[in-house]
Scaffold this active site. Structure first.
Site, PDB file in Angstrom:
ATOM      1  N   LYS A  45       0.868  -1.181   0.000  1.00 28.94           N
ATOM      2  CA  LYS A  45       0.000   0.000   0.000  1.00 28.94           C
ATOM      3  C   LYS A  45       0.894   1.217   0.000  1.00 28.94           C
ATOM      4  CE  LYS A  45      -4.568   0.570   0.517  1.00 28.94           C
ATOM      5  NZ  LYS A  45      -5.537  -0.446   0.103  1.00 28.94           N
TER       6      LYS A  45
HETATM    7  N1  GLU Z   1      -7.189  -0.156  -3.310  1.00 27.24           N
HETATM    8  C1  GLU Z   1      -7.946  -1.345  -3.539  1.00 27.24           C
HETATM    9  C2  GLU Z   1      -8.035  -2.202  -2.287  1.00 27.24           C
HETATM   10  O1  GLU Z   1      -7.892  -1.716  -1.195  1.00 27.24           O
HETATM   11  C3  GLU Z   1      -7.474  -2.106  -4.767  1.00 27.24           C
HETATM   12  C4  GLU Z   1      -6.044  -2.475  -4.796  1.00 27.24           C
HETATM   13  C5  GLU Z   1      -5.579  -3.007  -6.148  1.00 27.24           C
HETATM   14  O2  GLU Z   1      -6.376  -3.137  -7.072  1.00 27.24           O
HETATM   15  O3  GLU Z   1      -4.386  -3.273  -6.241  1.00 27.24           O
HETATM   16  O4  GLU Z   1      -8.317  -3.361  -2.365  1.00 27.24           O
END
Ligand code: GLU
Length: 423
Positions: free
Chosen positions: A114
Site C-alpha cells: 500500500k
Molecule cells: N485499493 C484497492 C483495495 O484496497 C485495490 C487495490 C488493487 O487493485 O491493487 O483493495
C-alpha cells in the site's frame, strides 16, 4: 474452536497494532510456524519519500509519500495508492498487510502493498495533483514495476492518477509499461468494470450472506455509508437484485427513504461529489444511518466508523465491510456478543484487486476482456472465495473475520514454507 475474543481483547486503535493482533489471532487458530508469523508481523520494506511539488502559486510544497511492501511470497506486491491527510507509516503498513490477506483469500497471485501521500486531495488543483503524482512516481520508480510492485487507485486517487503514474514510469524507464499500475483509464489498457468491481464483490458476498442466514434478498433492506466507487455500485447492484436500499450517504450526510431509494438516480461521488443528501425524500446523518434498523448495513466510506461508542446501537441484522477496516476490533467483539455477523473487508471488497489482476493479465498479453467476461470471472473468483471462507467458518465455529484470515494466512504460510529462506 476459535480462541475466545476476550482472551485477546483489542483495545488498541492504532491500525498496525490492530492488523498485528488480527494476524496473531489467526495464527493461533492455525497453529502456524512462529518464524513465518514473526516475518509476517512486519513488512518486507517501508519506503518513505519526501515529495516536493510546485503549487499553482509557484511556491514549493513538501509532502510525505509512502510505499509499504508487506509480503510477495505468492506474487508481486499489489495494492492501492491513497491520498489522505492522515496517512502515515503505521496506517500504510496495516493496509499493506490487509492486501496480503485479501489477495490470498481470493487466491490471486499477488502479495500485499500500500502507499500514498499524506495530503488532502481536495486542496489540490488538477495541475498540482499531476505534478505531485509525477514526482511521487519518480521517487518510487526503483521500487515499483510490472513484475515487482503494482499500485492501483485507493481513497483519494483515481484512473487519472494511475495514468500519470503509468506515463511517468514509462517515460523514465524508456518503455511502454501499462502493467506497472492497474485501475487505469480503459483507453490506456485499463479494465472495463474495474471501478465498480469492489462494489460488485460487496454485493455478491452480501447476497451470499443474506441467503446463508435465510433472508430473502427481495425482502431485505439495506443502508450504505459512502457513495463512492464501492458504496454506489454495491447499492445499485443490490437494488437491481431486488433489495430495498433505504439509505445512502456521503461525507456531508445521507438520503433516506423507508420505501426505498433509486440508487441509479443518485450521482456517485465521482459523478457529482457530495450531492447525495439532495436526492432522498428525507435526509439522515452518517451516525443515524449506521444505527438504522435494516437487514444489511454496508459501511463503505472510511475506517473506524463502528467503534465501542456506537456498536451497542447498531440494529442491522448483518454487516458487510465495504471500506477497509470500518469496524474496530472492540466493536467487532461487541457485535459478536450481540450475534450480529460481520463479513470482513478482506473478502467483501476484494473484487477491486481481483479485477486489477485481470487488467494486469490483459496488459501483459496485450489483450483486453469484455465486460461480461470480467464480471463472469469475478463471480467465479468470489464464489470460490466465499465457499472457502464459509467452509472455514463452519469448520472452526469462529467469526467470519477469523475464517477469512485463516484462509488467507494458511495460503501465505504454505507458500513461505515451500519457498523457505534464502540463502
Ligand atoms: N485499493 C484497492 C483495495 O484496497 C485495490 C487495490 C488493487 O487493485 O491493487 O483493495
Amino acid at each position: 474452536m476459535c480462541a475466545s475474543s476476550t482472551s485477546q481483547e483489542l483495545s488498541v486503535q492504532n491500525p498496525l497494532e490492530v492488523a498485528r493482533a488480527q494476524l496473531d489471532r489467526a495464527s493461533g487458530l492455525l497453529d502456524s510456524d512462529r518464524a513465518i508469523v514473526e516475518r509476517l508481523r512486519r513488512p518486507r520494506a517501508i519506503h518513505e519519500v519526501t515529495v516536493p511539488f510546485h503549487r499553482d502559486s509557484g511556491e514549493i510544497e513538501l509532502v510525505y509519500g509512502y510505499r509499504v511492501q508487506h509480503d510477495n511470497v505468492r506474487g508481486p506486491f499489489k495494492g492501492g495508492m491513497r491520498f489522505h491527510p492522515d496517512l502515515d507509516r503505521d496506517e500504510t503498513t496495516a493496509l499493506a498487510m490487509w492486501m496480503t490477506w485479501k489477495c490470498a483469500v481470493v487466491d490471486i497471485p499477488f502479495g500485499g502493498a500500500k502507499g500514498g501521500v499524506a495530503v488532502d486531495p481536495k486542496t489540490l488543483s488538477d495541475a498540482e495533483r499531476e505534478r505531485m503524482t509525477r514526482r511521487l512516481t519518480n521517487e518510487l520508480r526503483n521500487v515499483i514495476g510490472p513484475t515487482t510492485d503494482i499500485p492501483a487507485p485507493d481513497m483519494g486517487t483515481d484512473a487519472q492518477v494511475m495514468a500519470w503514474m503509468y506515463d511517468t514510469y514509462s517515460v523514465q524507464e524508456d518503455l511502454t509499461g501499462p502493467g506497472v499500475v492497474t485501475g487505469k483509464p480503459v483507453q490506456l489498457g485499463g479494465s472495463v468494470a474495474r471501478e465498480e468491481a469492489p462494489g460488485r464483490s460487496v454485493a455478491f458476498v452480501s447476497r451470499e450472506l443474506l441467503s446463508y442466514y435465510d433472508y430473502d434478498i427481495e425482502e431485505a433492506t439495506v443502508a450504505v455509508q459512502g457513495f463512492g466507487s464501492v458504496g454506489a455500485s454495491a447499492a445499485r447492484i443490490l437494488s437491481d437484485w431486488g433489495a430495498t436500499v433505504v439509505a445512502v450517504s456521503d461525507v456531508t450526510g445521507g438520503a433516506y427513504d423507508p420505501d426505498g431509494l433509486e440508487p441509479h438516480g443518485i450521482p456517485s461521488h465521482n459523478q457529482e461529489p457530495e450531492a447525495v443528501a439532495e436526492h432522498g425524500s428525507d435526509t439522515i446523518s452518517n451516525d443515524e444511518l449506521l444505527e438504522l434498523d435494516v437487514t444489511l448495513l454496508i459501511p463503505a466510506a472510511i475506517g473506524n466508523v463502528i467503534t465501542t461508542d456506537n456498536a451497542d446501537a447498531i440494529t442491522a441484522d448483518l454487516v458487510v465491510e465495504g471500506a477497509n477496516g470500518p469496524v474496530t476490533p472492540r466493536a467487532d467483539t461487541v457485535l459478536a456478543e450481540r450475534d450480529i455477523p460481520v463479513l470482513p473487508d478482506i473478502l467483501a471488497n476484494a473484487g477491486g484487486v481481483t479485477v486489477s489482476y485481470f487488467e494486469w493479465l490483459g496488459d501483459i498479453n496485450r489483450r483486453s476482456w469484455s465486460r461480461q467476461r470480467v464480471n463472469n470471472e469475478l463471480e467465479t473468483v468470489m464464489s470460490t472465495a466465499w465457499a472457502d471462507v464459509s467452509d472455514a467458518f463452519e469448520a472452526r465455529e469462529c467469526s467470519w473475520r477469523d475464517a477469512a484470515y485463516v484462509v488467507g494466512l494458511e495460503r501465505v504460510s504454505e507458500a513461505h514454507a515451500y519457498r523457505g529462506l534464502w540463502p
